[in-house]
Design an enzyme around this catalytic site. Structure first.
Site, PDB file in Angstrom:
ATOM      1  N   GLU A  56       0.816  -1.213   0.000  1.00 55.74           N
ATOM      2  CA  GLU A  56       0.000   0.000   0.000  1.00 55.74           C
ATOM      3  C   GLU A  56       0.848   1.260   0.000  1.00 55.74           C
ATOM      4  OE1 GLU A  56       0.206  -2.487   2.280  1.00 55.74           O
ATOM      5  OE2 GLU A  56      -0.902  -1.913   4.073  1.00 55.74           O
ATOM      6  N   CYS A  82      -0.589  -1.874   8.517  1.00 54.69           N
ATOM      7  CA  CYS A  82       0.194  -1.645   9.730  1.00 54.69           C
ATOM      8  C   CYS A  82       0.169  -0.145  10.052  1.00 54.69           C
ATOM      9  CB  CYS A  82       1.634  -2.109   9.518  1.00 54.69           C
ATOM     10  SG  CYS A  82       2.557  -1.078   8.334  1.00 54.69           S
TER      11      CYS A  82
END
Length: 150
Positions: A56, A82
């Site tokens: 991402e 995360c």
């Protein structure tokens, strides 16, 4: 006609499978805008020797080359982001985040914390969880089972 979240997540899963072929952890992200695939990427932490090369983040970095903010984009990610990636999502103002598998150890979009919906930040993207969760999770389980048995 607008394509479904399942349609886009299936494309992200296809991208994640490319990571496996490159001995990378099979996590992928795709960016969609106006019902069109804009960019797809998978983890590249091992091949770049960069622990920050999450799928991402790589997608966001690419989109920010031509856009200051990403309000109109939906990011489909096979694994819950995360803290680093969630921070990137907030700062770049991604409009919608859709993820598949939960990450009980480092996921901060609902598992250990939900940074994306913390009202203290200046941007709160729409969040959709669990799309094709089983398929996304199975990809990771198979990858690590193979690693343990090798």
């Amino acid at each position: 006609m607008s394509k479904s979240h399942e349609y886009w997540m299936a494309l992200a899963i296809k991208e994640a499978k490319k990571a496996t072929l490159e001995d990378e952890i099979p996590v992928a992200a795709i960016a969609v805008c106006n019902n069109e695939l804009i960019y797809a990427e998978h983890n590249k932490t091992r091949q770049t020797q960069n622990p920050l090369a999450h799928a991402e983040k790589l997608v966001i970095d690419e989109l920010l080359k031509t856009n200051k903010y990403l309000y109109d984009y939906t990011l489909y990610i096979t694994l819950e982001p995360c803290m680093m990636c969630a921070g990137s999502i907030i700062l770049s103002r991604v409009g919608t985040v859709v993820y598949g598998a939960k990450d009980a150890k480092s996921g901060v979009c609902g598992s250990i914390y939900n940074v994306l919906q913390d009202k203290r930040f200046n941007h709160e993207p729409k969040l959709i969880k669990g799309i094709l969760e089983g398929e996304c999770s199975e990809l990771l389980k198979e990858f690590f089972a193979h690693k343990r048995n090798s």
